[in-house]
Design an enzyme around this catalytic site. Structure first.
Site, PDB file in Angstrom:
ATOM      1  N   SER A 120     -26.333  30.497   4.140  1.00 23.88           N
ATOM      2  CA  SER A 120     -27.717  30.945   4.260  1.00 23.88           C
ATOM      3  C   SER A 120     -28.103  31.328   5.682  1.00 23.88           C
ATOM      4  CB  SER A 120     -28.663  29.858   3.741  1.00 23.88           C
ATOM      5  OG  SER A 120     -28.413  29.590   2.382  1.00 23.88           O
ATOM      6  N   HIS A 140     -31.812  28.423   8.310  1.00 20.62           N
ATOM      7  CA  HIS A 140     -32.466  29.683   7.957  1.00 20.62           C
ATOM      8  C   HIS A 140     -33.207  30.267   9.158  1.00 20.62           C
ATOM      9  CE1 HIS A 140     -32.656  28.958   3.307  1.00 20.62           C
ATOM     10  NE2 HIS A 140     -31.448  28.768   3.812  1.00 20.62           N
TER      11      HIS A 140
END
Length: 199
Positions: free
Chosen positions: A126, A177
């Site tokens: 991610s 993230h």
């Protein structure tokens, strides 16, 4: 730009780095899904683990990018790579795309190490994927001619939704993230050249 119409052979030829990433993380997921004790030990050695990093196991900043917690996790990240990575590989070239992807993932894992407790364990691509969105955000702000107004609106909408979900879902590594996004954005100053052409 984000709609894939190539057949399998054409996709491999046009996007070799993306293909390699997708294949490698699938193979690793299959391998580490084996119930053998030795496989479990191997997985424990390469999983993102902040205490391990603190003890000098620096590879844990890299290897988690290719690992996934389950099939759904692998599928979701693979679909994101399949949709959003090819255009950047074509625009940036293989080397610069790989630099952005791997660099963003590593920056995301460094951010995880700096901000999360020592017992924090994590895996997933991610951070690297958010790095790709960081590149697209750079293009929206500074090189809009590369992606156009319609795709710019799509990127902003998707990014806003993804960031919101990062804060809402407690099972998501939010720091990876956010740091990955920032990493991709900053690496764009190095990797997005003036001569770049629209996909």
């Amino acid at each position: 730009m984000f709609i894939r119409t190539e057949n399998f052979q054409t996709f491999i030829r046009l996007y070799p780095v993306v293909t390699f990433i997708l294949a490698l993380q699938a193979v690793l997921w299959l391998f580490f899904s084996l119930p053998a004790h030795s496989v479990v030990l191997w997985r424990d050695t390469v999983t993102g683990y902040n205490l391990g990093v603190a003890n000098g196991e620096w590879w844990r900043l890299i290897t988690p990018i290719l690992l996934h917690a389950g099939f759904t996790h692998l599928l979701f990240n693979s679909m994101s790579i399949f949709l959003f990575a090819p255009a950047l590989e074509r625009m940036l070239g293989k080397a610069r795309f790989l630099l952005v992807y791997a660099g963003s993932g590593i920056i995301g894992n460094i951010g995880t190490y700096v901000t999360e407790p020592l017992d924090y364990v994590h895996v997933g691509a991610s951070g690297a994927i958010f790095g790709l969105f960081g590149v697209y955000l750079f293009m929206v702000l500074f090189r809009n001619e590369l992606i156009g107004q319609e795709h710019s609106k799509m990127i902003i909408t998707l990014l806003a939704f993804a960031v919101l979900m990062s804060f809402i879902n407690s099972n998501i590594n939010m720091m990876a993230h956010l740091f990955g996004l920032c990493g991709g954005f900053l690496l764009s100053f190095l990797c997005v050249q003036k001569k770049e052409r629209r996909y």
